[in-house]
Enzyme design. Structure first.
Site: not given
Length: 190
Positions: A171, A169, A78
């Site tokens: 994560e 993202h 990002c």
């Protein structure tokens, strides 16, 4: 293998969790001196202008350029993608200026336009769940940059040698395969 996560802003603990799930030792990076102890680094999301200012304040711009110059891999997610880019639409100065791409900030809209989708990513067998939050877009890739994923005909992940960038993202899911891909990149450079 030790993989750092730049801890100036963003989802640091979440990246550490997925790096460890993928088999690496995750290290929180707050000082440039720590860079000599790691094999690769993740630059997480957040706000790219703020990350850039903090990187300048704490000496990370030159330190990360040197890190990259040693062939050590960097993975920007990002806002981290924006930090890696050589050109940012509507902005005079790049942050690290390492990856030969042009990016547009917040290309997918505001916070309320955030979304999740399953993406096909080159080099990963099954689709990856991708979370887009005020995500940037890769508008152009130049020589030596490989497109890894597209969404609605727009580039959302790319690789250039030891540099990896994703608009989304990874994560924010339990899927560690993007982090495993990055760890494989690190193994290839050793």
């Amino acid at each position: 293998m030790k993989v750092g996560v730049l801890a100036l802003q963003g989802a640091v603990a979440e990246h550490i969790r997925l790096l460890e799930a993928a088999g690496a030792e995750g290290v929180v990076i707050k000082k440039i001196e720590q860079l000599s102890d790691i094999d690769g680094i993740v630059i997480p999301g957040g706000e790219s202008t703020t990350i850039g200012k903090l990187m300048r304040r704490y000496g990370f711009i030159d330190a990360l350029r040197d890190f990259s110059g040693q062939g050590k891999p960097l993975f920007g997610t990002c806002a981290g993608l924006i930090v890696l880019a050589k050109e940012i639409e509507g902005q005079e100065e790049a942050h690290l200026g390492l990856m030969d791409i042009k990016v547009a900030r917040n290309a997918f809209g505001r916070q309320r336009e955030s979304f999740e989708t399953d993406l096909a990513i080159k080099g990963i067998d099954e689709h990856v769940r991708a979370v887009f939050i005020r995500a940037p877009l890769i508008e152009e890739v130049r020589d030596g940059v490989e497109v890894l994923a597209v969404y609605n005909d727009e580039i959302v992940a790319a690789r250039q040698g030891h540099l990896l960038a994703a608009s989304f993202h990874p994560e924010l899911t339990d899927d560690h395969r993007m982090h495993a891909y990055f760890i494989d990149m690190i193994h290839q450079t050793k």
